[in-house]
Design a protein around this motif. Structure first.
Motif, mmCIF file in Angstrom:
data_model
loop_
_atom_site.group_PDB
_atom_site.id
_atom_site.type_symbol
_atom_site.label_atom_id
_atom_site.label_comp_id
_atom_site.label_asym_id
_atom_site.label_seq_id
_atom_site.Cartn_x
_atom_site.Cartn_y
_atom_site.Cartn_z
ATOM 1 N N GLY A 68 0.969 -1.659 0.000
ATOM 2 C CA GLY A 68 0.000 0.000 0.000
ATOM 3 C C GLY A 68 0.381 0.651 0.000
ATOM 4 O O GLY A 68 0.408 0.424 -0.596
ATOM 5 N N PRO B 165 -11.873 5.648 10.059
ATOM 6 C CA PRO B 165 -10.661 6.390 9.678
ATOM 7 C C PRO B 165 -10.845 7.896 9.861
ATOM 8 O O PRO B 165 -11.902 8.451 9.550
ATOM 9 C CB PRO B 165 -10.482 6.039 8.200
ATOM 10 C CG PRO B 165 -11.332 4.827 7.962
ATOM 11 C CD PRO B 165 -12.471 4.946 8.915
ATOM 12 N N PRO C 117 -8.354 10.359 8.547
ATOM 13 C CA PRO C 117 -7.078 10.596 7.874
ATOM 14 C C PRO C 117 -6.526 11.987 8.146
ATOM 15 O O PRO C 117 -7.283 12.957 8.193
ATOM 16 C CB PRO C 117 -7.424 10.423 6.396
ATOM 17 C CG PRO C 117 -8.894 10.655 6.309
ATOM 18 C CD PRO C 117 -9.455 10.151 7.594
ATOM 19 N N THR D 136 -4.561 6.136 9.912
ATOM 20 C CA THR D 136 -4.025 5.515 8.707
ATOM 21 C C THR D 136 -5.161 5.185 7.750
ATOM 22 O O THR D 136 -6.323 5.107 8.155
ATOM 23 C CB THR D 136 -3.265 4.222 9.048
ATOM 24 O OG1 THR D 136 -4.151 3.293 9.703
ATOM 25 C CG2 THR D 136 -2.082 4.512 9.976
ATOM 26 N N PRO D 137 -4.847 4.976 6.460
ATOM 27 C CA PRO D 137 -5.899 4.596 5.504
ATOM 28 C C PRO D 137 -6.622 3.327 5.946
ATOM 29 O O PRO D 137 -6.029 2.457 6.609
ATOM 30 C CB PRO D 137 -5.122 4.385 4.201
ATOM 31 C CG PRO D 137 -3.897 5.235 4.353
ATOM 32 C CD PRO D 137 -3.536 5.161 5.803
ATOM 33 N N GLU D 138 -7.874 3.194 5.578
ATOM 34 C CA GLU D 138 -8.701 2.092 6.056
ATOM 35 C C GLU D 138 -8.089 0.714 5.826
ATOM 36 O O GLU D 138 -8.125 -0.134 6.728
ATOM 37 C CB GLU D 138 -10.094 2.164 5.417
ATOM 38 C CG GLU D 138 -11.073 1.157 5.986
ATOM 39 C CD GLU D 138 -12.486 1.375 5.476
ATOM 40 O OE1 GLU D 138 -13.384 0.648 5.929
ATOM 41 O OE2 GLU D 138 -12.689 2.273 4.622
ATOM 42 N N GLY E 95 0.452 7.430 3.507
ATOM 43 C CA GLY E 95 -0.112 8.723 3.156
ATOM 44 C C GLY E 95 0.465 9.875 3.945
ATOM 45 O O GLY E 95 -0.161 10.929 4.053
ATOM 46 N N LYS F 9 -6.389 -3.657 -2.759
ATOM 47 C CA LYS F 9 -7.154 -2.416 -2.755
ATOM 48 C C LYS F 9 -6.765 -1.541 -3.953
ATOM 49 O O LYS F 9 -7.613 -0.856 -4.537
ATOM 50 C CB LYS F 9 -6.875 -1.662 -1.456
ATOM 51 C CG LYS F 9 -7.584 -0.330 -1.319
ATOM 52 C CD LYS F 9 -9.027 -0.502 -0.933
ATOM 53 C CE LYS F 9 -9.690 0.819 -0.618
ATOM 54 N NZ LYS F 9 -11.116 0.662 -0.269
#
Length: 399
Positions: free
Chosen positions: A40, A86, A88, A145-147, A199, A330
């Motif tokens: 990811g 999430p 973010p 953090t991202p899902e 991210g 994803k």
């Protein structure tokens, strides 16, 4: 990584970099016993799925044109982590000193700021290569953090064990290997247990707060703000944190009118239908990537799951006939049979998904580009040689 030099400069002002004790000449890598993959995008592999060895069988392997793909759902595997909402980060700031509690409260009162967290941060070196890390409490930081990362239990278990979760971009940039042990200059060895798309621009990875303290990280110097995308004003943040704070707008894309062109995005679907055999499925999926031979997909399918006969989950959490990590799926998974969903367990989606992933790494160009793309699927040249050997055997068998 863009923006990294200025970020490092600020980090190095407040954190004494550990003494260099390892001779120069590249990153020292000591392979561990268990290679773990996650993304990811994620991890991204680096971002790739991990091979799942087929179970021994006493009967000869049937021909590919005799193996019928099955899209029956797997009922004995849960969703992974607990449900996490999430939040973010939209803004990341690094300050020269710990952020006082009163300043944290005032940050939370800024317009459009809905949530604030302050964590420790520091820089380490591995054979002279600097890495910027955040030291976090897994239970508090998970929602930042991202899902796909938040829902991956392996990421948070790794942090509690004192291991490193590296950003997928850092893994690619420095050629780091999942599951490997890296010697910190003047410090301990860290195992790279997971790779994920965090991210967080300028941040190379995460460690636990306890490990950060043992490494001498600066306490409370990294601030993350959550709110409506593109709405938190940089000027307000800088007014509270001071002119020496390094501020990174993580939602910069939402602050501009220009959007990414559709052709720059990864395609999310490619229809190969539901072929009656794995042979036909590999051939149809290979057309997703001009220049990629179907025999390479078939060879990976053989190594990963023996063509759907050992779909996992693996000990690392890899799933389905092509053994994707959920975070990688994803980003690269596709709806191959046009049923409206990209199912990691379905061969009709997983095989074209593998073609999609290989193509993104240059597999269609052949030669060394192909070998490198297979290496991205699993960071092992032995794996590459094995896949290429099986692919050549398939080419002879089905010529």
């Amino acid at each position: 990584m863009s923006g990294l030099p200025s970020f490092r400069a600020v980090m190095l002002m407040v954190i004494a970099v550990l003494v260099v004790t390892v001779a120069a000449g590249g990153v020292v890598v000591i392979l561990g016993d268990d290679l773990v993959s996650t993304s990811g995008p994620a991890g991204e592999p680096g971002r790739g799925p991990r091979p799942q060895q087929p179970r021994p069988t006493s009967s000869p392997t049937p021909r590919l044109d005799q193996i019928v793909p099955s899209a029956e759902p797997v009922k004995d595997f849960g969703e992974g982590g607990p449900s996490v909402t999430p939040t973010p980060p939209r803004v990341l700031a690094i300050t020269p000193a710990a952020v006082p509690k009163q300043t944290r409260f005032r940050l939370g009162e800024l317009a459009h700021v809905q949530k604030v967290i302050v964590v420790d941060a520091g820089a380490v070196k591995v054979s002279g290569t600097g890495l910027n890390l955040l030291a976090v409490d897994p239970s508090h930081f998970r929602s930042w953090t991202p899902e796909p990362v938040a829902d991956q239990p392996g990421v948070w278990s790794a942090l509690t064990r004192g291991e490193l979760v590296a950003d997928a971009g850092t893994m690619r940039k420095y050629g780091m290997v999942l599951g490997a042990m890296y010697q910190v200059d003047g410090g301990p060895r860290l195992r790279v247990a997971a790779s994920a798309t965090l991210g967080l621009k300028g941040v190379d990875g995460l460690v636990s707060a306890d490990l950060g303290r043992s490494l001498g990280f600066a306490p409370g110097v990294a601030v993350l703000l959550h709110g409506k995308p593109g709405k938190i004003r940089e000027s307000g943040v800088r007014r509270l944190l001071g002119k020496d704070a390094q501020i990174v707008l993580l939602d910069a894309a939402d602050r501009t009118a220009k959007k990414r062109a559709p052709e720059q995005q990864q395609p999310k679907s490619v229809n190969v239908g539901r072929p009656g055999s794995y042979l036909e499925l590999y051939k149809a999926s290979a057309t997703r990537c001009p220049g990629l031979s179907w025999t390479v997909l078939a060879a990976i399918g053989q190594v990963e799951s023996s063509h759907g006969r050992n779909n996992g989950p693996s000990s690392a959490g890899a799933l389905g006939p092509m053994q994707f990590m959920p975070a990688t799926w994803k980003h690269y998974g596709v709806d191959g049979d046009g049923d409206g969903k990209a199912d990691i367990w379905s061969p009709y989606d997983a095989v074209p998904g593998a073609a999609n992933y290989l193509c993104a790494n240059g597999a269609g160009k052949g030669g060394e580009k192909l070998r490198k793309a297979i290496w991205f699927y699993n960071h092992s040249w032995d794996y590459v040689n094995k896949v290429m050997g099986i692919a050549e055997a398939y080419a002879r068998t089905y010529a």
